[in-house]
Design a protein around this motif. Structure first.
Motif, PDB file in Angstrom:
ATOM      1  N   LEU A 170       4.266 -21.116 -22.227  1.00 20.38           N
ATOM      2  CA  LEU A 170       3.816 -21.605 -23.520  1.00 20.38           C
ATOM      3  C   LEU A 170       4.620 -22.839 -23.930  1.00 20.38           C
ATOM      4  O   LEU A 170       4.051 -23.826 -24.395  1.00 20.38           O
ATOM      5  CB  LEU A 170       3.948 -20.512 -24.579  1.00 20.38           C
ATOM      6  CG  LEU A 170       3.564 -20.894 -26.003  1.00 20.38           C
ATOM      7  CD1 LEU A 170       2.077 -21.237 -26.061  1.00 20.38           C
ATOM      8  CD2 LEU A 170       3.878 -19.761 -26.957  1.00 20.38           C
ATOM      9  N   GLU A 171       5.931 -22.787 -23.741  1.00 13.93           N
ATOM     10  CA  GLU A 171       6.765 -23.936 -24.077  1.00 13.93           C
ATOM     11  C   GLU A 171       6.394 -25.144 -23.231  1.00 13.93           C
ATOM     12  O   GLU A 171       6.351 -26.273 -23.736  1.00 13.93           O
ATOM     13  CB  GLU A 171       8.246 -23.589 -23.884  1.00 13.93           C
ATOM     14  CG  GLU A 171       8.774 -22.618 -24.919  1.00 13.93           C
ATOM     15  CD  GLU A 171      10.178 -22.141 -24.605  1.00 13.93           C
ATOM     16  OE1 GLU A 171      10.695 -22.450 -23.511  1.00 13.93           O
ATOM     17  OE2 GLU A 171      10.756 -21.460 -25.459  1.00 13.93           O
ATOM     18  N   ASN A 172       6.114 -24.940 -21.950  1.00 11.55           N
ATOM     19  CA  ASN A 172       5.697 -26.049 -21.086  1.00 11.55           C
ATOM     20  C   ASN A 172       4.369 -26.628 -21.543  1.00 11.55           C
ATOM     21  O   ASN A 172       4.186 -27.848 -21.561  1.00 11.55           O
ATOM     22  CB  ASN A 172       5.597 -25.582 -19.630  1.00 11.55           C
ATOM     23  CG  ASN A 172       6.953 -25.318 -19.011  1.00 11.55           C
ATOM     24  OD1 ASN A 172       7.958 -25.833 -19.475  1.00 11.55           O
ATOM     25  ND2 ASN A 172       6.975 -24.510 -17.974  1.00 11.55           N
ATOM     26  N   SER A 173       3.443 -25.766 -21.917  1.00  7.34           N
ATOM     27  CA  SER A 173       2.139 -26.237 -22.385  1.00  7.34           C
ATOM     28  C   SER A 173       2.278 -27.032 -23.673  1.00  7.34           C
ATOM     29  O   SER A 173       1.654 -28.088 -23.837  1.00  7.34           O
ATOM     30  CB  SER A 173       1.199 -25.054 -22.611  1.00  7.34           C
ATOM     31  OG  SER A 173       0.954 -24.377 -21.412  1.00  7.34           O
ATOM     32  N   VAL A 174       3.093 -26.541 -24.585  1.00  9.90           N
ATOM     33  CA  VAL A 174       3.311 -27.256 -25.846  1.00  9.90           C
ATOM     34  C   VAL A 174       3.987 -28.601 -25.577  1.00  9.90           C
ATOM     35  O   VAL A 174       3.618 -29.620 -26.158  1.00  9.90           O
ATOM     36  CB  VAL A 174       4.150 -26.400 -26.825  1.00  9.90           C
ATOM     37  CG1 VAL A 174       4.605 -27.210 -28.014  1.00  9.90           C
ATOM     38  CG2 VAL A 174       3.339 -25.191 -27.285  1.00  9.90           C
ATOM     39  N   GLY A 175       4.939 -28.620 -24.669  1.00 14.76           N
ATOM     40  CA  GLY A 175       5.618 -29.876 -24.328  1.00 14.76           C
ATOM     41  C   GLY A 175       4.664 -30.894 -23.729  1.00 14.76           C
ATOM     42  O   GLY A 175       4.697 -32.076 -24.082  1.00 14.76           O
ATOM     43  N   ARG A 176       3.783 -30.443 -22.842  1.00 14.36           N
ATOM     44  CA  ARG A 176       2.796 -31.355 -22.258  1.00 14.36           C
ATOM     45  C   ARG A 176       1.816 -31.854 -23.310  1.00 14.36           C
ATOM     46  O   ARG A 176       1.423 -33.012 -23.307  1.00 14.36           O
ATOM     47  CB  ARG A 176       2.038 -30.652 -21.131  1.00 14.36           C
ATOM     48  CG  ARG A 176       2.848 -30.515 -19.863  1.00 14.36           C
ATOM     49  CD  ARG A 176       1.984 -30.031 -18.737  1.00 14.36           C
ATOM     50  NE  ARG A 176       1.213 -28.860 -19.181  1.00 14.36           N
ATOM     51  CZ  ARG A 176       1.077 -27.747 -18.508  1.00 14.36           C
ATOM     52  NH1 ARG A 176       1.627 -27.624 -17.332  1.00 14.36           N
ATOM     53  NH2 ARG A 176       0.385 -26.740 -18.988  1.00 14.36           N
ATOM     54  N   PHE A 177       1.426 -30.973 -24.232  1.00  7.59           N
ATOM     55  CA  PHE A 177       0.505 -31.369 -25.299  1.00  7.59           C
ATOM     56  C   PHE A 177       1.143 -32.420 -26.201  1.00  7.59           C
ATOM     57  O   PHE A 177       0.510 -33.422 -26.552  1.00  7.59           O
ATOM     58  CB  PHE A 177       0.086 -30.146 -26.114  1.00  7.59           C
ATOM     59  CG  PHE A 177      -0.829 -30.468 -27.256  1.00  7.59           C
ATOM     60  CD1 PHE A 177      -2.150 -30.810 -27.020  1.00  7.59           C
ATOM     61  CD2 PHE A 177      -0.373 -30.426 -28.561  1.00  7.59           C
ATOM     62  CE1 PHE A 177      -2.997 -31.106 -28.065  1.00  7.59           C
ATOM     63  CE2 PHE A 177      -1.211 -30.724 -29.607  1.00  7.59           C
ATOM     64  CZ  PHE A 177      -2.527 -31.066 -29.362  1.00  7.59           C
ATOM     65  N   VAL A 178       2.390 -32.210 -26.564  1.00  6.70           N
ATOM     66  CA  VAL A 178       3.102 -33.174 -27.411  1.00  6.70           C
ATOM     67  C   VAL A 178       3.235 -34.509 -26.687  1.00  6.70           C
ATOM     68  O   VAL A 178       3.033 -35.573 -27.281  1.00  6.70           O
ATOM     69  CB  VAL A 178       4.480 -32.615 -27.831  1.00  6.70           C
ATOM     70  CG1 VAL A 178       5.348 -33.685 -28.457  1.00  6.70           C
ATOM     71  CG2 VAL A 178       4.304 -31.442 -28.770  1.00  6.70           C
ATOM     72  N   GLN A 179       3.534 -34.483 -25.393  1.00  8.49           N
ATOM     73  CA  GLN A 179       3.638 -35.716 -24.617  1.00  8.49           C
ATOM     74  C   GLN A 179       2.295 -36.439 -24.558  1.00  8.49           C
ATOM     75  O   GLN A 179       2.225 -37.657 -24.670  1.00  8.49           O
ATOM     76  CB  GLN A 179       4.143 -35.411 -23.205  1.00  8.49           C
ATOM     77  CG  GLN A 179       4.374 -36.640 -22.349  1.00  8.49           C
ATOM     78  CD  GLN A 179       5.440 -37.538 -22.922  1.00  8.49           C
ATOM     79  OE1 GLN A 179       6.432 -37.082 -23.465  1.00  8.49           O
ATOM     80  NE2 GLN A 179       5.229 -38.828 -22.826  1.00  8.49           N
ATOM     81  N   TYR A 180       1.209 -35.684 -24.397  1.00  6.89           N
ATOM     82  CA  TYR A 180      -0.136 -36.256 -24.357  1.00  6.89           C
ATOM     83  C   TYR A 180      -0.468 -36.938 -25.684  1.00  6.89           C
ATOM     84  O   TYR A 180      -0.981 -38.057 -25.712  1.00  6.89           O
ATOM     85  CB  TYR A 180      -1.146 -35.153 -24.047  1.00  6.89           C
ATOM     86  CG  TYR A 180      -2.579 -35.616 -24.023  1.00  6.89           C
ATOM     87  CD1 TYR A 180      -3.053 -36.398 -22.984  1.00  6.89           C
ATOM     88  CD2 TYR A 180      -3.452 -35.261 -25.043  1.00  6.89           C
ATOM     89  CE1 TYR A 180      -4.365 -36.824 -22.953  1.00  6.89           C
ATOM     90  CE2 TYR A 180      -4.763 -35.674 -25.019  1.00  6.89           C
ATOM     91  CZ  TYR A 180      -5.215 -36.456 -23.974  1.00  6.89           C
ATOM     92  OH  TYR A 180      -6.509 -36.874 -23.967  1.00  6.89           O
ATOM     93  N   ILE A 181      -0.163 -36.277 -26.788  1.00  8.70           N
ATOM     94  CA  ILE A 181      -0.426 -36.851 -28.115  1.00  8.70           C
ATOM     95  C   ILE A 181       0.423 -38.104 -28.326  1.00  8.70           C
ATOM     96  O   ILE A 181      -0.050 -39.108 -28.866  1.00  8.70           O
ATOM     97  CB  ILE A 181      -0.156 -35.809 -29.223  1.00  8.70           C
ATOM     98  CG1 ILE A 181      -1.132 -34.645 -29.110  1.00  8.70           C
ATOM     99  CG2 ILE A 181      -0.224 -36.432 -30.604  1.00  8.70           C
ATOM    100  CD1 ILE A 181      -2.582 -35.011 -29.269  1.00  8.70           C
TER     101      ILE A 181
END
Length: 87
Positions: A30-41
């Protein structure tokens, strides 16, 4: 009897405890997914800023050219008016 009961309850309660904590892998995913999402944004925001800057520069140039042309025509009119008054 009370001491034996407390000791027995302590042993039974201790048996339910975990000696080695287990790693929760769903949290790290979950933390990895959130980190990737934040990087994408963040990347999208940077790209949007670049496009916005590219759109603003030509518009700013046109506005400045119009302002300069208007100012120069006003100066020419003022110069002609001054020359007429001096002669």
């Amino acid at each position: 009897k009370a001491v034996a009961l407390i000791l027995a309850l302590a042993v039974i309660t201790g048996c339910n405890g975990r000696a080695v904590p287990q790693v929760d892998t769903s949290t790290t995913r979950l933390e990895n997914s959130v980190g990737r999402f934040v990087q994408y944004i963040t990347d999208l925001n940077q790209q949007a800023d670049g496009v916005l800057d590219n759109l603003k520069i030509p518009q700013l140039s046109r506005e400045l050219e119009t302002l300069i042309a208007d100012t120069m025509s006003e100066l020419a009119t003022y110069r002609d008016d001054i020359q007429t008054k001096l002669t």
